[in-house]
Design an enzyme around this catalytic site. Structure first.
Site, PDB file in Angstrom:
ATOM      1  N   TYR A 189      50.379  -8.936  -7.725  1.00 52.30           N
ATOM      2  CA  TYR A 189      50.721  -8.233  -8.934  1.00 52.30           C
ATOM      3  C   TYR A 189      51.850  -7.501  -8.873  1.00 52.30           C
ATOM      4  O   TYR A 189      52.283  -7.193  -7.758  1.00 52.30           O
ATOM      5  CB  TYR A 189      50.331  -7.738  -9.316  1.00 52.30           C
ATOM      6  CG  TYR A 189      50.478  -7.076 -11.038  1.00 52.30           C
ATOM      7  CD1 TYR A 189      50.809  -7.736 -12.112  1.00 52.30           C
ATOM      8  CD2 TYR A 189      50.590  -5.635 -11.386  1.00 52.30           C
ATOM      9  CE1 TYR A 189      51.125  -7.169 -13.429  1.00 52.30           C
ATOM     10  CE2 TYR A 189      50.062  -4.991 -11.989  1.00 52.30           C
ATOM     11  CZ  TYR A 189      50.956  -5.250 -13.814  1.00 52.30           C
ATOM     12  OH  TYR A 189      50.932  -5.129 -14.311  1.00 52.30           O
ATOM     13  N   LYS A 192      52.206   4.266  -7.514  1.00 56.84           N
ATOM     14  CA  LYS A 192      50.587   5.393  -6.853  1.00 56.84           C
ATOM     15  C   LYS A 192      50.778   6.457  -6.205  1.00 56.84           C
ATOM     16  O   LYS A 192      51.167   7.723  -6.791  1.00 56.84           O
ATOM     17  CB  LYS A 192      50.094   4.306  -6.592  1.00 56.84           C
ATOM     18  CG  LYS A 192      50.191   2.657  -7.735  1.00 56.84           C
ATOM     19  CD  LYS A 192      49.278   1.999  -7.391  1.00 56.84           C
ATOM     20  CE  LYS A 192      49.132   1.020  -8.482  1.00 56.84           C
ATOM     21  NZ  LYS A 192      49.291  -0.478  -8.582  1.00 56.84           N
ATOM     22  N   ASP A 227      56.733  -4.992  -2.015  1.00 52.63           N
ATOM     23  CA  ASP A 227      56.031  -4.475  -2.363  1.00 52.63           C
ATOM     24  C   ASP A 227      55.020  -3.715  -2.308  1.00 52.63           C
ATOM     25  O   ASP A 227      53.676  -3.960  -2.002  1.00 52.63           O
ATOM     26  CB  ASP A 227      55.643  -5.342  -4.031  1.00 52.63           C
ATOM     27  CG  ASP A 227      55.547  -4.432  -5.395  1.00 52.63           C
ATOM     28  OD1 ASP A 227      55.188  -2.878  -5.130  1.00 52.63           O
ATOM     29  OD2 ASP A 227      55.162  -4.985  -6.379  1.00 52.63           O
TER      30      ASP A 227
HETATM   31  C1  PLP Z   1      50.719  -0.883  -9.493  1.00 54.92           C
HETATM   32  C2  PLP Z   1      51.404  -2.172  -9.178  1.00 54.92           C
HETATM   33  C3  PLP Z   1      52.194  -2.245  -9.257  1.00 54.92           C
HETATM   34  C4  PLP Z   1      52.884  -1.816 -10.706  1.00 54.92           C
HETATM   35  O1  PLP Z   1      53.331   0.211 -10.920  1.00 54.92           O
HETATM   36  P1  PLP Z   1      53.005   0.437 -12.266  1.00 54.92           P
HETATM   37  O2  PLP Z   1      53.097   1.903 -12.306  1.00 54.92           O
HETATM   38  O3  PLP Z   1      51.953   0.154 -13.038  1.00 54.92           O
HETATM   39  O4  PLP Z   1      54.058  -0.276 -13.358  1.00 54.92           O
HETATM   40  C5  PLP Z   1      53.284  -3.154  -9.186  1.00 54.92           C
HETATM   41  N1  PLP Z   1      53.444  -3.039  -7.851  1.00 54.92           N
HETATM   42  C6  PLP Z   1      52.031  -3.034  -7.452  1.00 54.92           C
HETATM   43  C7  PLP Z   1      51.310  -4.319  -5.580  1.00 54.92           C
HETATM   44  C8  PLP Z   1      51.050  -2.735  -7.949  1.00 54.92           C
HETATM   45  O5  PLP Z   1      50.091  -2.086  -7.053  1.00 54.92           O
END
Ligand code: PLP
Length: 435
Positions: free
Chosen positions: A144, A266, A238
């Site tokens: 994701y 995060k 990511d």
């Molecule tokens: C949470 C997450 C996102 C998206 O971040 P948001 O702040 O929810 O838009 C993208 N990549 C990874 C790996 C994530 O865990």
């Protein structure tokens, strides 16, 4: 436990907010029941509006590595907020947070701040496309990367397919540029490169946390790096979830493979909305206003959010031993879950990376999304519900990662393991033997 007030709050919310929640993962769709409405958090604990108390292993889905209402972060946030909430002009806090990140990660010279992980990844991909002057990207099934159009592609029938959108409203014209590969399967990536010469970037969660916890193999990442180099394709890690979670340097603290670009979110916001993307000076120089690739944000680099992130990262950096403790507690918790499952003859597989932990009700090693989907979701739903009723707040889906925070004590882990023994018993009583 009584949930009356949460149920009423959910009904009221559902009248004015679609599904009663502002992000679908918050709905208890896959485990049943209504989501808990939260009144407050204190350290490792969460209190719902019915005043039930829980040990929180969700941590706002990752950001709160110091737990709720950490005193240092609170002081930083309040002090900064008193000076004004937003200026739409640069502040020194942005430079300070950028310097922290640059100093910790190899190969990164410059950082651009945004307000979410979604924005970070979306912008990183635009930059990768701009820099390489190519349109296609490769992503992995089960990873994701936020909800932007190009990345909202998950399922294809074959191992390697051109993506079809996984949501209405996403034009197939856009997702046809997203090629799907299978996690930990280098042949599937080779296949994508064979299908297209025009690949700007490969984006991957080097420690996947959004199909449950599924780390990439070192050898796989190494081959991926080689393929990208061979094709002039940029490799994007990511690390929105794994950054400052798996180790101080995220996945990069645990592997020798270096990406060309990194995305963050995060933990770098300390609980406030922050995302960032970073790369070498050469790549980042292509970004507006230095270069031609456009990207912007009214609240980007918001001072209060920067202050929260800075307070968090400074605490982490000044005490890297934190991660040894976090990893020990993650392992202890998962070993406890394993013993609890074994006592009931239930098959469970677990994994741990720093403060991240994951478990599947499965007897099969999980290497990719297809493996993950073979888990017993019914067993998970029962386990989740039983843990919740014992004051243990776990993510409400089998495809999420759990988090240990610095304020969690061994006593809390022990209490959680005791609850796991009781909950596994009920899983077994309900479903029979799952071995
Ligand atoms: C949470 C997450 C996102 C998206 O971040 P948001 O702040 O929810 O838009 C993208 N990549 C990874 C790996 C994530 O865990």
């Amino acid at each position: 436990m009584a949930y009356e007030k949460s149920i009423a709050a959910f009904e009221a919310a559902s009248r004015v907010i679609p599904g009663g929640v502002d992000s679908p993962v918050r709905a208890f769709g896959s485990v049943g029941g209504t989501p808990l409405f939260i009144d407050r958090g204190e350290g490792a604990f969460l209190y719902d509006v019915d005043d039930n108390k829980y040990i929180d292993f969700v941590q706002s889905w990752g950001p709160l590595i110091f737990g709720h209402a950490d005193a240092d972060i609170e002081i930083a946030v309040i002090g900064t907020a008193k000076k004004g909430l937003s200026f739409g002009a640069p502040t020194e806090l942005e430079t300070e947070l950028a310097e922290e990140i640059v100093s910790m990660f190899d190969g990164i010279d410059k950082v651009r701040f945004v307000s979410s992980g979604t924005e970070a990844v979306m912008s990183a991909i635009r930059l990768a496309r701009g820099v390489t002057d190519r349109d296609n990207i490769i992503k992995f099934k089960g990873c994701y990367h936020g909800h932007s159009d190009s990345l909202l592609v998950q399922a294809g029938s074959g191992a390697v397919t051109f993506g079809t959108p996984s949501s209405p409203g996403v034009p197939a014209d856009l997702t046809k540029h997203t090629l799907l590969a299978t996690y930990n399967d280098i042949d599937s990536v080779v296949g994508c490169f064979r299908d297209s010469e025009d690949i700007a970037c490969v984006i991957i969660e080097p420690i996947a946390g959004n199909m449950g916890l599924v780390p990439a193999d070192e050898e796989f990442l190494l081959e991926l790096r080689k393929l990208c180099d061979m094709h002039g394709t940029l490799l994007i890690f990511d690390e929105v979830m794994s950054g400052f979670r798996a180790s101080l340097k995220g996945a990069q603290g645990l592997t020798a493979i270096k990406p060309d670009m990194v995305t963050f979110g995060k933990v770098i916001g300390g609980g406030m909305p922050v995302g960032a993307f970073a790369a070498s000076a050469k790549i980042m120089s292509q970004l507006s206003p230095e270069g031609p690739v456009y990207q912007a944000g009214t609240l980007s680099g918001n001072p209060v959010a920067m202050a929260a992130g800075l307070a968090s990262l400074k605490k982490l950096k000044s005490n890297p031993a934190i991660y040894v403790e976090l990893a020990r507690k993650s392992r202890k918790l998962m070993d406890g879950f394993l013993s609890a499952a074994k006592a009931e003859d239930i098959s469970l597989v677990t994994d741990v990376r720093g403060s991240m932990f994951g478990f599947f009700f499965s007897d099969k090693e999980v290497k990719n999304f297809d493996d993950a989907q073979e888990n017993n979701e019914e067993a998970f739903a029962i386990f989740h519900r039983e843990m919740l009723s014992r004051g243990i707040y776990l993510a409400c889906s089998a495809y999420e990662t759990g988090f240990i925070s610095v304020v969690m004590t061994d006593e809390m882990i022990d209490e959680t393991i005791t609850a796991a023994y009781e909950s596994m018993r009920i899983v077994s009583d309900t479903l029979g033997s799952l071995a």
